[in-house]
Design an enzyme around this catalytic site. Structure first.
Site, short mmCIF file in Angstrom:
data_model
loop_
_atom_site.label_atom_id
_atom_site.label_comp_id
_atom_site.label_asym_id
_atom_site.label_seq_id
_atom_site.Cartn_x
_atom_site.Cartn_y
_atom_site.Cartn_z
N GLU A 1 0.82 -1.21 0.00
CA GLU A 1 0.00 0.00 0.00
C GLU A 1 0.85 1.26 0.00
O GLU A 1 0.83 2.03 0.96
CB GLU A 1 -0.89 0.00 1.25
CG GLU A 1 -1.74 -1.25 1.42
CD GLU A 1 -2.50 -1.26 2.73
OE1 GLU A 1 -1.90 -0.99 3.79
OE2 GLU A 1 -3.70 -1.51 2.69
N PRO A 2 1.60 1.51 -1.06
CA PRO A 2 2.40 2.74 -1.07
C PRO A 2 1.53 3.97 -1.30
O PRO A 2 0.63 3.96 -2.15
CB PRO A 2 3.34 2.52 -2.28
CG PRO A 2 2.55 1.63 -3.19
CD PRO A 2 1.72 0.74 -2.30
N GLY A 3 1.77 5.00 -0.52
CA GLY A 3 1.09 6.28 -0.74
C GLY A 3 2.13 7.30 -1.15
O GLY A 3 2.25 7.70 -2.31
N ARG B 1 4.02 19.21 7.62
CA ARG B 1 4.93 18.12 7.98
C ARG B 1 6.19 18.60 8.70
O ARG B 1 6.71 17.91 9.57
CB ARG B 1 5.29 17.29 6.75
CG ARG B 1 4.09 16.48 6.22
CD ARG B 1 4.49 15.45 5.19
NE ARG B 1 5.31 14.41 5.74
CZ ARG B 1 6.63 14.33 5.63
NH1 ARG B 1 7.29 15.23 4.92
NH2 ARG B 1 7.29 13.36 6.19
N TYR C 1 6.46 16.89 12.17
CA TYR C 1 7.42 15.78 12.25
C TYR C 1 8.88 16.23 12.15
O TYR C 1 9.75 15.38 12.01
CB TYR C 1 7.21 14.81 11.07
CG TYR C 1 5.82 14.27 10.88
CD1 TYR C 1 5.17 13.58 11.90
CD2 TYR C 1 5.17 14.42 9.66
CE1 TYR C 1 3.90 13.06 11.70
CE2 TYR C 1 3.90 13.90 9.45
CZ TYR C 1 3.27 13.23 10.47
OH TYR C 1 2.03 12.72 10.28
N CYS D 1 0.57 32.95 11.94
CA CYS D 1 0.88 33.58 13.21
C CYS D 1 1.32 32.52 14.19
O CYS D 1 0.59 32.15 15.12
CB CYS D 1 -0.34 34.31 13.74
SG CYS D 1 -0.76 35.65 12.65
N GLU D 2 2.52 32.01 13.98
CA GLU D 2 2.99 30.86 14.73
C GLU D 2 4.48 30.74 14.44
O GLU D 2 4.87 30.66 13.27
CB GLU D 2 2.23 29.64 14.16
CG GLU D 2 2.59 28.32 14.72
CD GLU D 2 1.72 27.91 15.89
OE1 GLU D 2 0.56 28.34 15.96
OE2 GLU D 2 2.23 27.15 16.72
N TYR E 1 0.83 14.05 1.65
CA TYR E 1 0.62 14.58 2.99
C TYR E 1 0.85 16.08 3.10
O TYR E 1 1.22 16.58 4.16
CB TYR E 1 1.49 13.81 4.02
CG TYR E 1 1.25 12.32 3.95
CD1 TYR E 1 0.03 11.79 4.35
CD2 TYR E 1 2.21 11.46 3.44
CE1 TYR E 1 -0.22 10.43 4.26
CE2 TYR E 1 1.97 10.09 3.34
CZ TYR E 1 0.75 9.59 3.75
OH TYR E 1 0.50 8.24 3.65
C1 LIG Z 1 -0.56 5.55 5.81
C2 LIG Z 1 -0.75 4.16 5.40
C3 LIG Z 1 -0.23 3.72 4.20
C4 LIG Z 1 0.61 4.59 3.30
O1 LIG Z 1 1.76 5.03 3.91
P1 LIG Z 1 2.91 5.73 3.01
O2 LIG Z 1 3.92 6.11 4.00
O3 LIG Z 1 2.26 6.91 2.36
O4 LIG Z 1 3.33 4.72 2.00
C5 LIG Z 1 -0.47 2.42 3.83
N1 LIG Z 1 -1.21 1.59 4.60
C6 LIG Z 1 -1.75 2.00 5.77
C7 LIG Z 1 -2.56 1.06 6.56
C8 LIG Z 1 -1.54 3.29 6.21
O5 LIG Z 1 -2.05 3.68 7.38
#
Ligand SMILES: *Cc1c(COP(=O)(O)O)cnc(C)c1O
Length: 463
Positions: free
Chosen positions: A320-322, A360, A364, A391-392, A421
């Site tokens: 599941e790459p985002g 971010r 982070y 304002c921070e 993100y």
């Molecule tokens: C956030 C998340 C992702 C994606 O994370 P990336 O760091 O964007 O790849 C995949 N699976 C689950 C369950 C997540 O919570």
């Protein structure tokens, strides 16, 4: 290996000791191909271009701040992930990184599946025509409405996160005359960031059911007895911005251990395992992420080896790459408003956005790069902090950035690798108008998410 990890990786220490800064790059005008999307270049006048379009023209047409998303790069990354995993695995794009209807269509066309984690993401996916069976629903506290909507739409899987939710999904599906395919999300006690991972028995976090102590096994026991659900697999997600696959080795070992237990206890072999996302990208030239085909090869080898050792058939893998799909595809374009020198310290360069379009850095201590985009310069490198207009005092876009010493109001700055993100976590803090996302491709630009207007703000405020 065990080092305490910062949410964004141990490298992101809050205060760097004096003299810790990387030396200034030898050429401030150079654009590192690892950090920028593939069609980014500088033209003969030194102006940054993307898909053949000059940022100066883009700023004039679409305003600043704005996100420019390189469609060719996005599609190429989708294909790279899909091809790397081939037909015997599934790639789910994590919609939370950035989702819009155009993105959904591109994912569909490029053969990816889609993770959603809210009703809003689900409705975006369905509205843009993603077939429900290619959608997975995540979340640790899905509402009854969200579950009902997903079940009725016929989503391919719901990733169940708690005992209560398991019962809820089964009940809703049964009432709807369905049998919902589910995976159970487990916490394997591995937390991975960048080059480190921590392996413990328990994870102190809200997601999933713990392997340790038998909660995950108990969820499996219950799921196998419920008519409303079909348990198809086990899900594990171990971290974010990961460069090293060794955390996945421990996770896969533990997940396959559970599959083995399930096989021994119930005589069933679950057909799927999902190893989650969290694969890293280059935010700066110091980052050196693995390519999708390297990750695919490594994960496949790990799962195959663990299953052979456990005497199990190899299940269908999903990932599941985002960030690793969308992160590098976009940059944020800002205009410089003020330049303030603090003698002996550094120079603060203020831009027309900030923590409302990129939280971010504040959240982070994330690192970013920045380039002077509207021209090149031969001026000396100067240590700056690129800050927003909120304002921070924590409103920082790039904490330590070398820019040419002649940077001045009216210059355009581009911050690369803001596809993930940033817009998806954007806020209206200080009643900021959230920036647009403009897709660029082959010399053409088109708004896929428009800029918020003052009317949008006032419409929500019913007085
Ligand atoms: C956030 C998340 C992702 C994606 O994370 P990336 O760091 O964007 O790849 C995949 N699976 C689950 C369950 C997540 O919570």
């Amino acid at each position: 290996m065990s080092r305490s990890a910062h949410p964004a990786g141990p490298r992101y220490a809050d205060v760097l000791p004096e003299g810790h800064y990387s030396p200034p790059p030898t050429d401030l005008n150079a654009l590192d191909a690892r950090v920028w999307s593939r069609t980014v270049a500088r033209d003969a006048d030194g102006v940054i271009t993307v898909a053949g379009l000059r940022v100066t023209d883009l700023a004039e047409e679409f305003g600043t701040p704005a996100f420019f998303l390189d469609e060719e790069d996005f599609r190429a990354r989708c294909r790279a992930w899909r091809d790397a995993f081939g037909d015997e695995a599934d790639v789910f794009y994590a919609g939370k990184a950035f989702l819009s209807r155009a993105i959904v269509r591109w994912l569909y066309e490029e053969g990816l599946n889609l993770d959603v984690c809210s009703g809003g993401e689900l409705v975006t996916a369905l509205d843009a025509g993603m077939p429900a069976e290619r959608i997975a629903l995540h979340g640790n506290n899905k509402s009854t409405e969200e579950i009902t909507r997903a079940v009725e739409a016929g989503v391919g899987r719901i990733v169940v996160d708690s005992f209560q939710e398991l019962a809820r999904v089964a009940y809703i599906a049964e009432r709807a005359g369905r049998r919902q395919r589910v995976q159970i999300r487990v916490t394997v006690g591995v937390e991975a960031h960048t080059h480190e991972f921590i392996a413990t028995a328990h994870e102190d976090q809200k997601f999933g059911l713990a392997l340790a102590g038998g909660q995950a096994a108990e969820a499996v026991r219950r799921a196998l007895k419920l008519d409303g659900v079909e348990l198809v697999g086990i899900h594990s997600h171990i971290g974010s911005q990961i460069f090293d696959t060794s955390g996945f080795e421990v996770a896969a070992h533990r997940v396959v251990g559970l599959l083995k237990e399930i096989h021994e206890e119930h005589g069933v072999q679950l057909p799927e395992i999902d190893l989650g996302g969290g694969l890293g990208i280059a935010y700066t030239s110091d980052d050196d992420p693995r390519e999708p085909h390297e990750i695919a090869t490594a994960l496949r080898a790990i799962v195959t080896r663990e299953c052979a050792a456990a005497g199990l058939a190899v299940p269908r893998i999903s990932v599941e790459p985002g960030r690793a799909v969308v992160g590098p595809t976009a940059f944020t374009l800002y205009e410089v408003g003020t330049v303030k020198e603090l003698p002996g310290l550094r120079t603060y360069v203020s831009v027309d956005g900030g923590m409302s379009d990129n939280i971010r850095t504040a959240l982070y201590d994330a690192e970013y790069s920045v380039a002077l985009a509207s021209r090149t310069s031969t001026a000396e490198p100067m240590l700056t902090r690129v800050v927003g207009k909120h304002c921070e005092s924590g409103d920082i876009v790039v904490k330590d950035a070398f820019l040419p010493a002649d940077v001045a109001p009216g210059d355009l700055l581009a911050v690369p690798a803001t596809g993930a993100y940033c817009r998806s976590m954007a806020s209206n803090y200080n009643h900021a108008l959230r920036p647009p996302v403009v897709a660029v491709r082959d010399g053409g630009a088109r708004v896929i998410v428009r800029r918020e207007t003052e009317e949008d703000l006032l419409r929500l405020d019913v007085g």
